[in-house]
Design a protein around this motif. Structure first.
Motif, short mmCIF file in Angstrom:
data_model
loop_
_atom_site.label_atom_id
_atom_site.label_comp_id
_atom_site.label_asym_id
_atom_site.label_seq_id
_atom_site.Cartn_x
_atom_site.Cartn_y
_atom_site.Cartn_z
N VAL A 120 -16.77 -23.17 14.75
CA VAL A 120 -17.90 -23.93 15.29
C VAL A 120 -17.90 -23.74 16.80
O VAL A 120 -16.96 -24.15 17.49
CB VAL A 120 -17.77 -25.42 14.92
CG1 VAL A 120 -18.95 -26.20 15.49
CG2 VAL A 120 -17.68 -25.58 13.41
N ASP A 121 -18.95 -23.14 17.35
CA ASP A 121 -18.99 -22.88 18.79
C ASP A 121 -19.84 -23.92 19.52
O ASP A 121 -20.42 -24.82 18.92
CB ASP A 121 -19.49 -21.46 19.07
CG ASP A 121 -20.91 -21.23 18.57
OD1 ASP A 121 -21.70 -22.19 18.52
OD2 ASP A 121 -21.23 -20.07 18.24
N LYS A 122 -19.91 -23.77 20.82
CA LYS A 122 -20.60 -24.75 21.67
C LYS A 122 -22.08 -24.84 21.37
O LYS A 122 -22.72 -25.86 21.66
CB LYS A 122 -20.39 -24.40 23.15
CG LYS A 122 -18.96 -24.56 23.63
CD LYS A 122 -18.85 -24.19 25.09
CE LYS A 122 -17.41 -24.37 25.57
NZ LYS A 122 -17.26 -23.99 26.99
N GLU A 123 -22.66 -23.80 20.81
CA GLU A 123 -24.11 -23.79 20.56
C GLU A 123 -24.50 -24.46 19.26
O GLU A 123 -25.68 -24.63 18.98
CB GLU A 123 -24.61 -22.33 20.55
CG GLU A 123 -24.23 -21.52 21.79
CD GLU A 123 -24.67 -22.21 23.07
OE1 GLU A 123 -25.82 -22.71 23.10
OE2 GLU A 123 -23.88 -22.25 24.03
N ASP A 124 -23.52 -24.82 18.44
CA ASP A 124 -23.83 -25.45 17.14
C ASP A 124 -24.42 -26.83 17.36
O ASP A 124 -23.78 -27.71 17.94
CB ASP A 124 -22.56 -25.53 16.30
CG ASP A 124 -22.86 -25.88 14.85
OD1 ASP A 124 -23.61 -26.85 14.61
OD2 ASP A 124 -22.33 -25.19 13.97
N THR A 125 -25.65 -27.05 16.89
CA THR A 125 -26.36 -28.32 17.09
C THR A 125 -25.60 -29.48 16.47
O THR A 125 -25.66 -30.61 16.98
CB THR A 125 -27.77 -28.24 16.46
OG1 THR A 125 -28.42 -27.08 16.97
CG2 THR A 125 -28.58 -29.47 16.81
N PHE A 126 -24.88 -29.21 15.38
CA PHE A 126 -24.20 -30.29 14.65
C PHE A 126 -22.69 -30.23 14.85
O PHE A 126 -21.93 -30.71 14.00
CB PHE A 126 -24.54 -30.22 13.16
CG PHE A 126 -25.98 -30.48 12.86
CD1 PHE A 126 -26.48 -31.77 12.89
CD2 PHE A 126 -26.85 -29.43 12.57
CE1 PHE A 126 -27.82 -32.01 12.60
CE2 PHE A 126 -28.18 -29.67 12.30
CZ PHE A 126 -28.67 -30.96 12.32
N ARG A 127 -22.27 -29.65 15.99
CA ARG A 127 -20.83 -29.47 16.20
C ARG A 127 -20.07 -30.80 16.13
O ARG A 127 -19.04 -30.92 15.47
CB ARG A 127 -20.58 -28.82 17.56
CG ARG A 127 -19.12 -28.76 17.96
CD ARG A 127 -18.88 -27.67 18.99
NE ARG A 127 -19.63 -27.90 20.21
CZ ARG A 127 -19.12 -28.46 21.30
NH1 ARG A 127 -17.87 -28.89 21.29
NH2 ARG A 127 -19.83 -28.60 22.40
N HIS A 128 -20.57 -31.82 16.81
CA HIS A 128 -19.85 -33.10 16.84
C HIS A 128 -19.91 -33.81 15.48
O HIS A 128 -18.93 -34.41 15.04
CB HIS A 128 -20.43 -33.99 17.94
CG HIS A 128 -20.34 -33.37 19.29
ND1 HIS A 128 -19.14 -33.10 19.92
CD2 HIS A 128 -21.31 -32.92 20.14
CE1 HIS A 128 -19.37 -32.53 21.08
NE2 HIS A 128 -20.67 -32.40 21.24
N SER A 129 -21.05 -33.72 14.81
CA SER A 129 -21.16 -34.33 13.48
C SER A 129 -20.20 -33.67 12.50
O SER A 129 -19.56 -34.34 11.68
CB SER A 129 -22.60 -34.22 12.95
OG SER A 129 -23.46 -35.09 13.64
N LYS A 130 -20.09 -32.36 12.57
CA LYS A 130 -19.18 -31.65 11.68
C LYS A 130 -17.74 -32.09 11.94
O LYS A 130 -16.96 -32.30 11.00
CB LYS A 130 -19.32 -30.13 11.88
CG LYS A 130 -20.61 -29.56 11.32
CD LYS A 130 -20.71 -28.07 11.58
CE LYS A 130 -21.98 -27.49 10.96
NZ LYS A 130 -22.13 -26.05 11.26
N TRP A 131 -17.39 -32.20 13.22
CA TRP A 131 -16.01 -32.57 13.57
C TRP A 131 -15.68 -33.99 13.10
O TRP A 131 -14.63 -34.24 12.51
CB TRP A 131 -15.83 -32.45 15.09
CG TRP A 131 -14.41 -32.58 15.55
CD1 TRP A 131 -13.43 -31.63 15.47
CD2 TRP A 131 -13.81 -33.71 16.17
NE1 TRP A 131 -12.26 -32.10 16.02
CE2 TRP A 131 -12.46 -33.38 16.46
CE3 TRP A 131 -14.28 -34.98 16.53
CZ2 TRP A 131 -11.59 -34.26 17.07
CZ3 TRP A 131 -13.40 -35.86 17.15
CH2 TRP A 131 -12.08 -35.50 17.41
N ILE A 132 -16.60 -34.92 13.34
CA ILE A 132 -16.36 -36.31 12.91
C ILE A 132 -16.33 -36.40 11.39
O ILE A 132 -15.47 -37.09 10.81
CB ILE A 132 -17.45 -37.24 13.49
CG1 ILE A 132 -17.28 -37.37 15.01
CG2 ILE A 132 -17.41 -38.60 12.83
CD1 ILE A 132 -16.02 -38.07 15.43
#
Length: 627
Positions: A120-132
Motif C-alpha cells: 500500500v503506497d502513499k497514493e492509495d486513497t484508502f491507505r489509512h482505512s486498510k491499515w486500521i
C-alpha cells in the motif's frame, strides 16, 4: 438526517441493481459512534475465512526436541496471522499472559505495509482505512486470547500513533475514569540514532501498553519477591574481557568434599586456575583461589565479596555468589518489585541488533532493524509469570522467542508462540532458522561458538484450510485435520502405544507425555474396543482427554459409562465450531432490499423513542459469527 426517508428513496432509485442498493443501505444502517471512524475494506484472508476453516498441520521434520522432559514447547505458526489468531481462539482463549507485536507502520513506503498481497503506497486513497481495518481484526482477536491479567505491547511510530491509540482505546474499552481505563501507558524507546523528520530529528519510537482488565494488573506487579538465579560468567569477548579474580576461602562450592579443579576447565565458558588450591570441603572452598575468566558481573562480585549491599542493573539485590558442582560461578538475587518506567533504558544502536541477528543466521542482510532482544525480555519479565505464555503474531525475525528463552535462563519455563507468513521465505529462513540456531548453538563470524539453549522444544506448524460447510464428509475431514490443534491446546505431542498396542491412525491416535494423556477417535465404531482397552490400563490420577468424532454435540458418554471416572470425553468437531463461531467473519447474507429498509425504519423508530440517551456505538456485527 432522516434515515427512514433516505432508505425509502434508495429503494425506489432506478438504474441500480439490488446488490448496489443493498450496499448503500448497509452504509446508512450503521450506528453513530464516538472515536475512530474509517471505511472497512475487504481483505482476502477474511473472505476466505467466510468459506473455509483454518487448521494447523505440524511440519514434523522441523521439530527440535530437547532431552529435558520438562522443556517448554515453543511454537512457530506459518500462515496469515488472522487465520493463526482464529486457530488460537480454540487452543488458547484466555491463556496468554503477554503479547508483543511490531506491526507494519503505514508510512507509505514501497516495501512496508502489504494488504491483499499488494504493498500500500502513499497514493492509495484508502491507505489509512486498510491499515486500521487490518489491525482491528487482529487486535480484537488478540484480546480474546489474553488472560484477564494479560498485557499487550505494540510498537509504533509518530505517523500512526494517534490512529492506533484511538483504535486500542475502542478495543480495550476507553473509560473516563483513569482507575478503570485499560490503557496502561506509552513507553518511549530511545533508538540512539536519528532520522531527519522535518523540523526535528527523530530519535525515538513508542510502545503502547494495554491490559485486558486493569484491576488484575496490580496482582501481577505486586507478586511477592522471589529468589532468582543467574550466571555470572560468560565467554571472553570485548564486553567481558578475561581477568583475574581472587575468591576467599569459605566461598560456597556445591561439590563433594575433596573435589579439586586444576588447570583450565569448563565447556564454552573457560576458567583457568591461576593461583591457590580450588578444593571443596563441607560445601565451601577450603582455600583462597585466583581464577581467570570472562566475568560478566565483576564489579558486583567485588562489591559483594567486600561485604557491601550489592544490586544489579535492574535494582535486584545480590544474595550470594557461589560455585556450582562444575566450578562455574553463579549468583542468587531477589526479584525486585518495581514500577516499570515509561522511559525505557538504552538497548544499543539498531546496527548492534542487526549485527547480533546476522551472527546468529551466519549471513548478512536477511533482516534489517530487528527489535532489541533485551527490550522484549524486559516486557515479558514485567508481566509474565515463570510458567506463563507469550505471543507475537507479527513475528518477523523471531526476537520474541529469543527473548523468552533468554529470560528463562534466570528461572522459569515460559512458552512462546510466534505467528508470521512466509513471504520471501521469512518464516523458514529467518524466524525458524534464528531460533533453531539459538537452541542448537551457532558460530559467529569471528569463529566464536555460542552454546545453545538446549532446554527448549520448538515445533513448526503450517495453516491449512478445509471447507466450512457442515457436510458429513467435511466434518470427518475437519476432525482428522484438527489433531495439531488438539496437541497445541493440551500441550501434549508425544504419540505412544495404547495399552501396549499401536493404534491404527485411520481410527484413533493416542498421546502420552507421562503427565497427561489424550485420545483422538476418528471412527466412532472403534469406541467399544477402546473402552475395553481403557479397562485394562493401570489406575491414574489424571483422566484421559478423549476427543471423539460425532455428528452433533453428543460425546458418547453412555458408551464410556463403564470407564466414566477415567475419561473426559469431548465431541468433535462441535467443540471447534463452538469456538470458531465467536470469531469467524459472518458468511455474507443475501439480504433483500425490502428487509433492509424495514430494519432501518424500525431502528430509527427505536432511536427516537430512546432520545436522551448517549450511544457510543458498540457495533454488534463486529463480534462475528459462523452462520
Amino acid at each position: 438526517m432522516n434515515k427512514t426517508e433516505l432508505a425509502r428513496k434508495i429503494q425506489t432509485l432506478d438504474g441500480l441493481s439490488n446488490e448496489e442498493k443493498t450496499a448503500l443501505l448497509e452504509l446508512i444502517r450503521g450506528h453513530k459512534k464516538y472515536g475512530l471512524v474509517w471505511e472497512e475494506k475487504p481483505e482476502d484472508i477474511e473472505e476466505q475465512l467466510r468459506e473455509d476453516l483454518p487448521v494447523l498441520t505440524e511440519v514434523s521434520d522441523r521439530a527440535i526436541i530437547s532431552n529435558n522432559p520438562d522443556a517448554p514447547n515453543h511454537l512457530i505458526i506459518e500462515g496469515d496471522n488472522l487465520a493463526a489468531l482464529t486457530e488460537l481462539c480454540y487452543t488458547h482463549a484466555g491463556k496468554i499472559d503477554v503479547i508483543y507485536i511490531d506491526p507494519p507502520y503505514n508510512t507509505g513506503k514501497d516495501d512496508e505495509f502489504k494488504y491483499n498481497d499488494n504493498y500500500v503506497d502513499k497514493e492509495d486513497t484508502f491507505r489509512h482505512s486498510k491499515w486500521i481495518s487490518f489491525l482491528r481484526k487482529r487486535i480484537s482477536l488478540a484480546k480474546i486470547l489474553m488472560k484477564e491479567s494479560g498485557v499487550i505491547f505494540i510498537s509504533i511510530d509518530d505517523y500512526s500513533f494517534a490512529q492506533l491509540k484511538l483504535l486500542c482505546d475502542e478495543i480495550f474499552e476507553y473509560s473516563s475514569n483513569p482507575d478503570s481505563w485499560n490503557f496502561l501507558g506509552c513507553l518511549i524507546w530511545n533508538k540512539q540514532h536519528s532520522q531527519q523528520q522535518g523540523t526535528f530529528k527523530k530519535y525515538h519510537e513508542y510502545v503502547l501498553v494495554y491490559s485486558k482488565n486493569k484491576k488484575f494488573i496490580k496482582n501481577v506487579l505486586s507478586k511477592a519477591e522471589g529468589v532468582i538465579e543467574a550466571g555470572a560468567m560468560k565467554k571472553i569477548s570485548s564486553k567481558n574481557p578475561a581477568s583475574e579474580f581472587t575468591f576467599p576461602a569459605g566461598t560456597k562450592f556445591e561439590a563433594p568434599d575433596g573435589t579439586v579443579l586444576t588447570g583450565t576447565y569448563g565447556d564454552s565458558e573457560k576458567v583457568t586456575v591461576i593461583d591457590g588450591i580450588f578444593e571443596a570441603q563441607n560445601g565451601v572452598t577450603k582455600y583462597p583461589v585466583t581464577l581467570y575468566a570472562g566475568w560478566t558481573q565483576k564489579k558486583q562480585m567485588q562489591s559483594w565479596f567486600s561485604g557491601q549491599d550489592t544490586f544489579d542493573t535492574k535494582g535486584q539485590q545480590i544474595i550470594e555468589f557461589y560455585f556450582n558442582s562444575k566450578g562455574k560461578i553463579k549468583c542468587r538475587k531477589t526479584r525486585a518489585v518495581t514500577t516499570p518506567p515509561s522511559l525505557l533504558p538504552l538497548f544499543g544502536m539498531g546496527s548492534e541488533q542487526t549485527e547480533y541477528l546476522d551472527n546468529i543466521l551466519g549471513v548478512t542482510g536477511k533482516f534489517t532493524n530487528p527489535k532489541p532482544e533485551k527490550m522484549i525480555e524486559l516486557f515479558i519479565d514485567w508481566f509474565c509469570p515463570e510458567n506463563g505464555i507469550v505471543l507475537d503474531f507479527f513475528a518477523g525475525s523471531g526476537t520474541t522467542l529469543d527473548s523468552t528463552m533468554q529470560l528463562n535462563l534466570l528461572g522459569g519455563k515460559r512458552t512462546c508462540i510466534l505467528c508470521t507468513n512466509n513471504e520471501n521465505n521469512i518464516c523458514e529462513e529467518v524466524t525458524y532458522e534464528r531460533n533453531k540456531r539459538i537452541i542448537n548453538g551457532y558460530t559467529k563470524f569471528n569463529g566464536e561458538y555460542v552454546e545453545g539453549l538446549h532446554d527448549n522444544n520448538l515445533r513448526y506448524f503450517r495453516t491449512e484450510f478445509l471447507p466450512r460447510e457442515r457436510t458429513a464428509k467435511n466434518m470427518r475431514q475437519l476432525v482428522e485435520a484438527s489433531t495439531g490443534l488438539l496437541c497445541i491446546k493440551n500441550d501434549i505431542y508425544t504419540e505412544a502405544t495404547f495399552g501396549g498396542r499401536k493404534m491404527n491412525q485411520k481410527y484413533a491416535r493416542y498421546f502420552d507425555d507421562g503427565k497427561q494423556q489424550m485420545l483422538v477417535i476418528y471412527e466412532e465404531r472403534a469406541i467399544p474396543f477402546i473402552v475395553n482397552i481403557i479397562k485394562t490400563l493401570p489406575e491414574s490420577e489424571n483422566k484421559i482427554k478423549v476427543y471423539v468424532f460425532s455428528h452433533g454435540s453428543y460425546a458418547y458418554t453412555d458408551e464410556f459409562a463403564d470407564v466414566a471416572e477415567r475419561v473426559e470425553p469431548c465431541a468433535l468437531p462441535q467443540a471447534i465450531y463452538d469456538a470458531y463461531i465467536k470469531v469467524l467473519p459472518k458468511r455474507k447474507p443475501k439480504f433483500l432490499v425490502d428487509e433492509l429498509v424495514t430494519e432501518i425504519v424500525e431502528t430509527e423508530q427505536n432511536e427516537i423513542q430512546e432520545q436522551g440517551t448517549l450511544d457510543f456505538g458498540d457495533n454488534e456485527d463486529e463480534k462475528g459469527g459462523a452462520e
